[in-house]
Scaffold this motif. Sequence first.
Motif, mmCIF file in Angstrom:
data_model
loop_
_atom_site.group_PDB
_atom_site.id
_atom_site.type_symbol
_atom_site.label_atom_id
_atom_site.label_comp_id
_atom_site.label_asym_id
_atom_site.label_seq_id
_atom_site.Cartn_x
_atom_site.Cartn_y
_atom_site.Cartn_z
ATOM 1 N N THR A 120 0.827 -1.208 0.000
ATOM 2 C CA THR A 120 0.000 0.000 0.000
ATOM 3 C C THR A 120 0.862 1.259 0.000
ATOM 4 O O THR A 120 0.425 2.295 -0.485
ATOM 5 C CB THR A 120 -0.944 0.030 1.214
ATOM 6 O OG1 THR A 120 -0.184 -0.114 2.405
ATOM 7 C CG2 THR A 120 -1.982 -1.069 1.110
ATOM 8 N N ALA A 121 2.088 1.178 0.518
ATOM 9 C CA ALA A 121 2.977 2.341 0.497
ATOM 10 C C ALA A 121 3.223 2.787 -0.937
ATOM 11 O O ALA A 121 3.348 3.982 -1.215
ATOM 12 C CB ALA A 121 4.299 2.007 1.180
ATOM 13 N N ALA A 122 3.277 1.863 -1.865
ATOM 14 C CA ALA A 122 3.487 2.213 -3.274
ATOM 15 C C ALA A 122 2.249 2.880 -3.860
ATOM 16 O O ALA A 122 2.353 3.714 -4.753
ATOM 17 C CB ALA A 122 3.828 0.962 -4.079
ATOM 18 N N LEU A 123 1.082 2.528 -3.353
ATOM 19 C CA LEU A 123 -0.155 3.123 -3.858
ATOM 20 C C LEU A 123 -0.379 4.516 -3.297
ATOM 21 O O LEU A 123 -0.890 5.397 -3.978
ATOM 22 C CB LEU A 123 -1.358 2.240 -3.487
ATOM 23 C CG LEU A 123 -1.342 0.820 -4.014
ATOM 24 C CD1 LEU A 123 -2.502 0.034 -3.415
ATOM 25 C CD2 LEU A 123 -1.405 0.808 -5.524
ATOM 26 N N ASN A 124 -0.005 4.728 -2.055
ATOM 27 C CA ASN A 124 -0.264 5.997 -1.373
ATOM 28 C C ASN A 124 0.806 7.047 -1.600
ATOM 29 O O ASN A 124 0.541 8.223 -1.447
ATOM 30 C CB ASN A 124 -0.395 5.760 0.135
ATOM 31 C CG ASN A 124 -1.541 4.836 0.461
ATOM 32 O OD1 ASN A 124 -2.503 4.747 -0.287
ATOM 33 N ND2 ASN A 124 -1.431 4.131 1.574
ATOM 34 N N GLY A 125 2.005 6.625 -1.969
ATOM 35 C CA GLY A 125 3.119 7.551 -2.079
ATOM 36 C C GLY A 125 3.034 8.511 -3.250
ATOM 37 O O GLY A 125 3.605 9.580 -3.222
ATOM 38 N N GLY A 126 2.330 8.143 -4.287
ATOM 39 C CA GLY A 126 2.253 8.988 -5.460
ATOM 40 C C GLY A 126 3.573 9.075 -6.198
ATOM 41 O O GLY A 126 3.753 9.894 -7.082
ATOM 42 N N SER A 127 4.514 8.231 -5.843
ATOM 43 C CA SER A 127 5.824 8.239 -6.468
ATOM 44 C C SER A 127 5.769 7.519 -7.814
ATOM 45 O O SER A 127 4.990 6.602 -8.009
ATOM 46 C CB SER A 127 6.828 7.540 -5.552
ATOM 47 O OG SER A 127 8.054 7.371 -6.213
ATOM 48 N N SER A 128 6.601 7.940 -8.721
ATOM 49 C CA SER A 128 6.669 7.278 -10.020
ATOM 50 C C SER A 128 7.746 6.192 -10.020
ATOM 51 O O SER A 128 8.066 5.644 -11.062
ATOM 52 C CB SER A 128 6.953 8.304 -11.118
ATOM 53 O OG SER A 128 8.208 8.916 -10.868
ATOM 54 N N GLU A 129 8.292 5.888 -8.828
ATOM 55 C CA GLU A 129 9.315 4.860 -8.709
ATOM 56 C C GLU A 129 8.731 3.497 -9.084
ATOM 57 O O GLU A 129 7.655 3.119 -8.656
ATOM 58 C CB GLU A 129 9.824 4.803 -7.270
ATOM 59 C CG GLU A 129 10.810 3.699 -7.008
ATOM 60 C CD GLU A 129 11.152 3.556 -5.536
ATOM 61 O OE1 GLU A 129 11.843 2.591 -5.213
ATOM 62 O OE2 GLU A 129 10.717 4.394 -4.736
ATOM 63 N N LYS A 130 9.473 2.785 -9.915
ATOM 64 C CA LYS A 130 9.040 1.447 -10.321
ATOM 65 C C LYS A 130 9.477 0.442 -9.265
ATOM 66 O O LYS A 130 10.592 0.499 -8.775
ATOM 67 C CB LYS A 130 9.626 1.080 -11.683
ATOM 68 C CG LYS A 130 9.098 1.947 -12.799
ATOM 69 C CD LYS A 130 9.659 1.525 -14.123
ATOM 70 C CE LYS A 130 9.125 2.420 -15.217
ATOM 71 N NZ LYS A 130 9.630 2.029 -16.531
ATOM 72 N N LEU A 131 8.568 -0.479 -8.952
ATOM 73 C CA LEU A 131 8.882 -1.528 -7.986
ATOM 74 C C LEU A 131 9.321 -2.781 -8.713
ATOM 75 O O LEU A 131 8.877 -3.062 -9.828
ATOM 76 C CB LEU A 131 7.652 -1.853 -7.133
ATOM 77 C CG LEU A 131 7.099 -0.736 -6.266
ATOM 78 C CD1 LEU A 131 5.879 -1.229 -5.499
ATOM 79 C CD2 LEU A 131 8.158 -0.233 -5.308
ATOM 80 N N PRO A 132 10.180 -3.571 -8.089
ATOM 81 C CA PRO A 132 10.556 -4.849 -8.700
ATOM 82 C C PRO A 132 9.354 -5.789 -8.728
ATOM 83 O O PRO A 132 8.459 -5.695 -7.889
ATOM 84 C CB PRO A 132 11.649 -5.387 -7.780
ATOM 85 C CG PRO A 132 11.653 -4.532 -6.571
ATOM 86 C CD PRO A 132 10.867 -3.313 -6.848
ATOM 87 N N LEU A 133 9.359 -6.690 -9.690
ATOM 88 C CA LEU A 133 8.313 -7.705 -9.812
ATOM 89 C C LEU A 133 8.929 -9.057 -9.488
ATOM 90 O O LEU A 133 9.941 -9.449 -10.068
ATOM 91 C CB LEU A 133 7.735 -7.732 -11.231
ATOM 92 C CG LEU A 133 6.775 -8.881 -11.533
ATOM 93 C CD1 LEU A 133 5.498 -8.753 -10.705
ATOM 94 C CD2 LEU A 133 6.450 -8.919 -13.021
ATOM 95 N N VAL A 134 8.294 -9.780 -8.566
ATOM 96 C CA VAL A 134 8.723 -11.126 -8.199
ATOM 97 C C VAL A 134 7.593 -12.072 -8.581
ATOM 98 O O VAL A 134 6.436 -11.833 -8.224
ATOM 99 C CB VAL A 134 9.012 -11.236 -6.683
ATOM 100 C CG1 VAL A 134 9.393 -12.656 -6.306
ATOM 101 C CG2 VAL A 134 10.087 -10.240 -6.268
ATOM 102 N N VAL A 135 7.918 -13.128 -9.316
ATOM 103 C CA VAL A 135 6.927 -14.145 -9.657
ATOM 104 C C VAL A 135 7.135 -15.317 -8.717
ATOM 105 O O VAL A 135 8.235 -15.887 -8.655
ATOM 106 C CB VAL A 135 7.048 -14.593 -11.130
ATOM 107 C CG1 VAL A 135 6.016 -15.653 -11.455
ATOM 108 C CG2 VAL A 135 6.896 -13.393 -12.058
ATOM 109 N N TYR A 136 6.094 -15.651 -7.967
ATOM 110 C CA TYR A 136 6.173 -16.716 -6.964
ATOM 111 C C TYR A 136 5.281 -17.877 -7.398
ATOM 112 O O TYR A 136 4.067 -17.727 -7.509
ATOM 113 C CB TYR A 136 5.717 -16.184 -5.604
ATOM 114 C CG TYR A 136 5.603 -17.264 -4.555
ATOM 115 C CD1 TYR A 136 6.733 -17.759 -3.918
ATOM 116 C CD2 TYR A 136 4.363 -17.793 -4.195
ATOM 117 C CE1 TYR A 136 6.632 -18.751 -2.954
ATOM 118 C CE2 TYR A 136 4.260 -18.784 -3.235
ATOM 119 C CZ TYR A 136 5.388 -19.253 -2.622
ATOM 120 O OH TYR A 136 5.295 -20.235 -1.677
#
Length: 125
Positions: free
Chosen positions: A59-75
Amino acid sequence: MSESSQDNINNPDGSITSVPTRFPYVPATPEPSPQNPVVSKDITVNRSKSTWMRLYVPTAALNGGSSEKLPLVVYYHGGGFATGSVDFYPHHDFCNLMARELNAVFASPSYRLAPVNRLPAAYNC
């Protein structure tokens, strides 16, 4: 660990239907809250083959409004292509925890299980 005979239903056509009873299922948690630091959503991959995936996003990525890309992990959940599910509690809890701790998006795809679907069905999503 082998499945007991009560975990499978033998169908008249010779196929087998697995009845998973070992772990409780957990629904996706699409609404952010203070108690829920990761949101998850179920997405259909292939309706005709009944495959789907669960996505986990901190949720931090949703609320931050940052354009920073997050890594994707496939589990891919364990179970030797014979047991398990994306929405079983141990798999859901692990992905939820890791998405939060690593600040990464987790994608956990389902796959068709044996003996209901013979290999290589699991690979043909």
